[in-house]
Design a protein around this motif. Sequence first.
Motif, short mmCIF file in Angstrom:
data_model
loop_
_atom_site.label_atom_id
_atom_site.label_comp_id
_atom_site.label_asym_id
_atom_site.label_seq_id
_atom_site.Cartn_x
_atom_site.Cartn_y
_atom_site.Cartn_z
N PRO A 171 -4.04 12.63 -6.70
CA PRO A 171 -3.78 11.19 -6.65
C PRO A 171 -3.52 10.62 -8.04
O PRO A 171 -4.09 11.08 -9.02
CB PRO A 171 -5.07 10.63 -6.06
CG PRO A 171 -5.66 11.74 -5.30
CD PRO A 171 -5.32 12.98 -6.05
N GLY A 221 -9.21 5.85 -0.78
CA GLY A 221 -7.90 5.84 -1.41
C GLY A 221 -7.57 7.21 -1.98
O GLY A 221 -6.44 7.70 -1.89
N SER A 236 0.50 5.44 0.08
CA SER A 236 -0.39 6.56 0.31
C SER A 236 0.43 7.81 0.51
O SER A 236 1.65 7.75 0.57
CB SER A 236 -1.26 6.33 1.54
OG SER A 236 -2.02 5.17 1.40
N ASN A 237 -0.28 8.92 0.65
CA ASN A 237 0.43 10.18 0.87
C ASN A 237 0.25 10.65 2.30
O ASN A 237 -0.37 11.66 2.56
CB ASN A 237 -0.10 11.21 -0.13
CG ASN A 237 0.57 12.56 0.02
OD1 ASN A 237 1.65 12.66 0.58
ND2 ASN A 237 -0.08 13.60 -0.46
N THR A 259 2.15 4.98 6.50
CA THR A 259 1.36 4.00 5.76
C THR A 259 1.92 2.60 6.02
O THR A 259 1.18 1.64 6.22
CB THR A 259 1.40 4.28 4.25
OG1 THR A 259 1.02 5.62 4.03
CG2 THR A 259 0.47 3.36 3.50
N LYS A 287 -4.72 0.00 -5.56
CA LYS A 287 -4.98 -0.08 -4.13
C LYS A 287 -6.41 -0.53 -3.87
O LYS A 287 -6.66 -1.40 -3.05
CB LYS A 287 -4.71 1.31 -3.53
CG LYS A 287 -4.78 1.39 -2.06
CD LYS A 287 -3.89 2.50 -1.52
CE LYS A 287 -4.48 3.88 -1.69
NZ LYS A 287 -3.68 4.87 -0.95
N THR A 332 0.82 -1.21 0.00
CA THR A 332 0.00 0.00 0.00
C THR A 332 0.85 1.26 0.00
O THR A 332 1.76 1.41 0.82
CB THR A 332 -0.94 0.01 1.21
OG1 THR A 332 -1.61 -1.21 1.22
CG2 THR A 332 -1.93 1.16 1.12
N GLU A 337 -6.62 9.40 0.89
CA GLU A 337 -5.30 9.01 1.39
C GLU A 337 -4.19 9.58 0.52
O GLU A 337 -3.21 10.10 1.03
CB GLU A 337 -5.16 7.49 1.35
CG GLU A 337 -5.71 6.75 2.52
CD GLU A 337 -5.37 5.26 2.41
OE1 GLU A 337 -5.22 4.64 3.43
OE2 GLU A 337 -5.25 4.74 1.28
N ASP A 338 -4.37 9.45 -0.80
CA ASP A 338 -3.30 9.86 -1.70
C ASP A 338 -3.22 11.36 -1.87
O ASP A 338 -2.21 11.89 -2.32
CB ASP A 338 -3.51 9.19 -3.08
CG ASP A 338 -3.23 7.70 -3.01
OD1 ASP A 338 -3.02 7.21 -1.89
OD2 ASP A 338 -3.20 7.05 -4.07
#
Lengths: 87, 597
Positions: B446, B320, B51-52, B56, B454, B49, B323-324
């Motif tokens: 993203p 997602g 992510s930004n 993570t 993801k 995974t 998150e990104d």
Amino acid sequence: MSSMHLVSGSNSVRPLSSLREGARGRIVEVRLEDSGRVDRLLALGVTPGALVTVMQTFPGIVFLCDQTELAVERSVAATILVRPLEK
Amino acid sequence: MPCHLIHERAATAPRTLTLRARPLRIALVGQPNVGKSVVFGRLTGRYVTVSNYPGTTVAVTKGRSVVGAEVCDIVDTPGVNALDGTISEDERITRDVIASDNADLIVQIADARNIRRALMLTSQLAVFDKPMVLALNMIDEAWSRGVSIDAAALSAELGIPVVEMVAVEGRGLSELRDALASTARPDVPAHPHANDRAVWAHTLAERVRRTSTFSLAHVQEALAAATRRPVTGIPIFVAVLYALYLFVGVFGAQILVKLFEDDVFGRGINPASVWLVDHFIPVPLIRDFLVGQYGLITMGVTYSVAIVLPVVATFFLMFGFLEDSGYIPRLAIFCDRIFRVMGLNGKAVLPMVLGLGCDTMATMTTRILGTPKERLIAILLLALGIPCSAQLATIMGILGGISFAALATLFAVVLGQMFIVGWLAARVLTGDRSEFILELPPIRWPRLGNLLTKTRLRIWWYLGEAVPLFLVGTALLFVLDRIGALVVIAAAGRPIVTGLLGLPAETAQILVMGFLRRDYGAAGLFQLAHSGQLSGVQAVVALTVMTLFVPCVANFLMMVRERGLKTGLAILAVITPVAIFTGGGLNHVLHALGVRF
């Protein structure tokens, strides 16, 4: 490690928490009240000599240190001593 | 790329790639959120995974890669800001990897913009005296913000190869592979004191870095500012929640679920399987087991695929994206003060929001928190109040169809209960709260590829994790029904279920299933509500109790793994009565007020 070099005047050293939004300065020292906190700040690049810019003061303090954007609570910002830079 | 330097050194230093008894182990180490997992994915072809936000990766992942002519093990590690002094649990995991023989070779991944911080870590890594490469990742973002680095000069100063990369695009990857053949032990003076290290890193960074004040990232910077200022940040937060509600609660939980439950399953799969079973399976017991009231297909598969899957899928996609984008950590600024009352700090917003995806994973993410007390409180609150995606699915599916007030009541009660329990836990438990210090990731658009990968992997994970449990649960229900135990359970639960909670007697078995997986129980409620057997108040009460239960067996096992059996059982012993009595209280208040929804 004390704050002996506090001098009055435009070039005085002040806690980061007292700076206004948009103010810039160079870190002079991070006060050693709690070694754990100093370790963590140091690891994030909050070290003497680093350039900081205050980006926000409420609800928490957000500042740019070098190229890292950090959010901290007020009591943490109060231990970071900065020499403000003139615009 | 300082090629000439590498070749010079390669001629003098012994090459690290030779025949050996086991594959060479290469550890990817670096600050949080610098792209270690992206590099890992690029080298091994295995997706972990990405992510930004910092944190993570909280566990070690291994994968295989061919470097030069030999197979190597690549080890992805949780991000570290420091390896000595006060470090968190995930940082300790990384330090142990570096110190062990799981790291024959270290690749330090750095955010090219933050070279000064990276060098402070380089100096700490040098103490381990292992061959190293320094990879300056996200060099494109550094350039767009006016930062450029003289990699050749840096390589000469450190005595190790330095490569520039844009790992998400695969740029610099072949250079990294080449550099792995010519690693060297860093030639860095030892700095036992963090302060000396900082001065050294600062001086060196000033020598190799050129910064100008121009920036091409104005849009991102403006967005970043807007999301963290209260005046704009709070409306943005409300808008994000509303978008989440529209996409997951309306599109996923109502339109897609209706499509799957009524059309795909109701008119297609279920009648077809009933027909097939009736024609080809002569034994009535097996027929019932497959397509009866508690049938594997008519109940187990229908619940998990028709009711829960559409919502989980839409949620994972939206989640997602958030998150990104780098948005989630910014919420910490707003939450800090509230969390302080509960013995936490703003950083705890990360595991809490991640819990909406999966409480079990989020329980692991609490490793990023500073103190054991904070971890315990966060784990407790996750288990108590945060509904995971699958459960959110059924909540939205049931209450979204009743009224917004019903939905608001449930969330208000659950949040209020979390606040009270958190406040009490902060006072009862011993230990400290750590101060709020959080690095904010940049706001990014993203990448569609990462987002889809993801989401796809999370859906597979859900299917692999939840569906079997749904089937086991259904089989268990079938057996309990056959041996007449369901009647006994319903009778035993009557004082609580019908008396205290004011629910229909059938809810008892659903609550029992809620222990196995609370979304499974909630799916049962969904069908009950769907067939008109639950009033609005009953639905709210039943779902509140279910939400406050411990999420699932997997979550319980994770709590035990992270904090021990005693703590796990203690959490269970706190949560179960809290859940039941909150439901009872809510039932009586709603009745006393004459609320109907």
